[in-house]
Design an enzyme around this catalytic site. Structure first.
Site, mmCIF file in Angstrom:
data_model
loop_
_atom_site.group_PDB
_atom_site.id
_atom_site.type_symbol
_atom_site.label_atom_id
_atom_site.label_comp_id
_atom_site.label_asym_id
_atom_site.label_seq_id
_atom_site.Cartn_x
_atom_site.Cartn_y
_atom_site.Cartn_z
ATOM 1 N N LYS A 150 0.824 -1.372 -0.003
ATOM 2 C CA LYS A 150 0.063 -0.075 -0.008
ATOM 3 C C LYS A 150 0.904 1.252 0.183
ATOM 4 C CE LYS A 150 -3.630 -2.506 2.178
ATOM 5 N NZ LYS A 150 -4.122 -3.064 3.569
ATOM 6 N N GLY A 199 -12.405 -5.799 4.977
ATOM 7 C CA GLY A 199 -13.931 -6.109 5.124
ATOM 8 C C GLY A 199 -14.559 -6.199 3.928
#
Ligand SMILES: NC(=O)c1ccc[n+]([C@@H]2O[C@H](COP(=O)([O-])OP(=O)(O)OC[C@H]3O[C@@H](n4cnc5c(N)ncnc54)[C@H](O)[C@@H]3O)[C@@H](O)[C@H]2O)c1
Ligand SMILES: N[C@@H](CCO)C(=O)O
Ligand code: NA
EC number: 1.1.1.3
Length: 434
Positions: free
Chosen positions: A207, A309
């Site tokens: 990231k 999620g």
């Protein structure tokens, strides 16, 4: 493409993919109104078509031939939520070169070989969107890629891994050690059965590479990122941080500035660090993500929310689908890759950091002078020194001013070799004004 609808192919139907399908169904009317034409899911590539994935998915959509699906003439937008380098790279380059828009959540691929995807997008004149790849639901890449393009970003500091933030927040709150907090994270479903990618910082490093590339208009890959995981953070480290009014977070830090020769360069690193409780990132608890961006004209910006999620990640995927679909209908394109700056990557040894070092020493005359001498020898300036305990059981806690990481590492190595230093209990980098 058909002008009355936008046709989608979904690759992967796991945690994120099933939520993408659900949201496409549930929000179909609103999405049509926002885009100006309906979205039609024409196929879903999976490994095991027989698996139950929600009752409202037409079984005829499933195929095990992902490449065949990508190549179909009736596909306008390819959504990839499988992950990994291959075969995802082959599927997506095929799609982009053929002029199909791509929406992907694949941080590993973008960080390892984003260049291949960007080049394929340029070749095919196609859109490449990947908002879900960094910090899940948080709108972060679009602000970096569009909103801040009139400004000069100088630093991005983030908590971009939810699993490790849950573990460190729990260690901070309860005094638990790493192992105990990891067990809790596993039981609650935050940590995967093999937590290596999270706890060793690989996920955050991928990231960080993506963020640095966007922030500094320079291609940065995962291999350019200095990475240190958080498995070595102990309950004693956390207690020591607390005593100093700090906590410990796994940070990704991407910074632009002059190197030792004065050349504008980029440094990108992922490691645990002590930060003061007053820092905006210190209060980011549980499995939340937050990214603090500093830009010359904008000043300080903070992005906060759920970084993982199925449902939050699908929110980012859906946003990208809408953007790609609108572009296709209006015949426009997403901003293409901006990597014109070609800034060199600064090695970690040249990154200026501060250290917090806790040493077990003998409480004898001259010990402090000897220890301080080692710092001076490596041109590291000491900011504070604290001693606790006496005689054979003394602890010295030293916090330095900023110095090149290589000088600090050499200082620690020389301290380790001193007879009067019984052990080095902890070495942590310090960020954010502590
Ligand atoms: N889960 C998250 O919270 C989250 C957050 C941000 C980004 N992402 C990214 O999203 C992507 C998907 O993550 P996920 O959590 O949904 O993973 P997942 O493992 O739940 O789903 C991936 C699916 O792809 C399927 N698959 C594997 N190989 C395939 C093949 N050859 N053909 C067709 N299907 C194949 C698997 O069977 C699985 O169902 C990854 O790139 C991940 O990094 C996930
Ligand atoms: N494993 C990652 C998922 C999102 O990339 C996390 O814990 O944040
Ligand atoms: Na995001």
């Amino acid at each position: 493409m058909s002008s009355d609808k936008v046709r989608l192919a979904l690759l992967g139907c796991g945690t994120v993919g099933t939520e993408v399908v659900r949201l496409l169904h549930e929000q179909s009317a609103d999405l049509t109104a926002r885009i100006g034409a309906p979205l039609e899911l024409v196929g879903i590539a999976v490994r095991r078509p027989g698996r139950q994935r929600g009752s409202d998915i037409d079984p005829a959509l499933f195929t095990t031939d992902a490449l065949g699906l990508v190549k179909r003439d009736d596909v306008d937008v390819v959504i990839e939520v499988v992950g990994g380098i291959e075969p995802a790279r082959s599927w997506l380059t095929e799609a982009l070169r053929a002029g199909k828009s791509v929406v992907t959540a694949n941080k590993a691929l973008l960080a390892e070989d984003g260049a291949t995807l960007h080049d394929a997008a340029a070749e095919g004149g196609a859109d490449l969107y990947y908002e879900a790849a960094v910090a899940g639901a948080i709108p972060l890449l679009r602000p970096l890629r569009e909103s801040l393009h009139g400004d000069r970003v100088t630093r991005v500091t983030g908590i971009v891994n939810g699993t490790t933030n849950f573990i460190l927040s729990s260690m901070d709150a309860t005094g638990a050690g790493f192992g105990e907090a990891l067990d809790e994270a596993t039981e609650l479903g935050y940590a995967e059965a093999d937590p290596t990618a999270d706890v060793e910082g690989f996920d955050a490093a991928a990231k960080a590479a993506i963020l640095a590339s966007l922030a500094f208009h320079t291609r940065v890959t995962a291999a350019d990122v200095f990475r240190e995981g958080m498995t070595g953070v102990t309950a004693a480290d956390m207690a020591s941080a607390k005593e100093m009014g700090c906590t410990i977070k796994l940070l990704c830090i991407a910074q632009r500035g002059p190197d030792s020769a004065g050349t504008d360069s980029v440094s990108v690193r992922v490691h645990p660090a002590m930060i003061p409780r007053s820092h905006p990132l210190a209060g980011v608890g549980d499995a939340f993500n937050a990214v603090f961006v500093e830009a010359e004209a904008a000043g300080q910006l903070m992005f906060y929310g759920r970084g993982a999620g199925g449902t939050p990640t699908a929110s980012a995927v859906l946003g990208d689908i809408v953007a790609a679909a609108r572009n296709r209908l209006s015949g426009t394109r997403a901003p293409s890759e901006s990597s014109y700056a070609h800034l060199p990557i600064r090695p970690i040894g040249e990154s200026v950091t501060r250290y917090h070092i806790s040493l077990d020493v003998a409480d004898r005359q001259g010990v402090l002078a000897t220890v301080a001498g080692v710092f001076a020898q490596h041109e590291v300036s000491i900011a504070t020194v604290r001693q606790s305990g006496r005689e054979d059981d003394a602890t010295l806690v030293i916090v330095t001013h900023g110095a090149p990481d290589a000088n600090l590492a050499a200082t620690v190595e020389d301290l380790r070799a001193l007879d009067i230093v019984r052990s080095i209990a902890s070495v942590l980098r310090v960020e954010g004004g502590a």
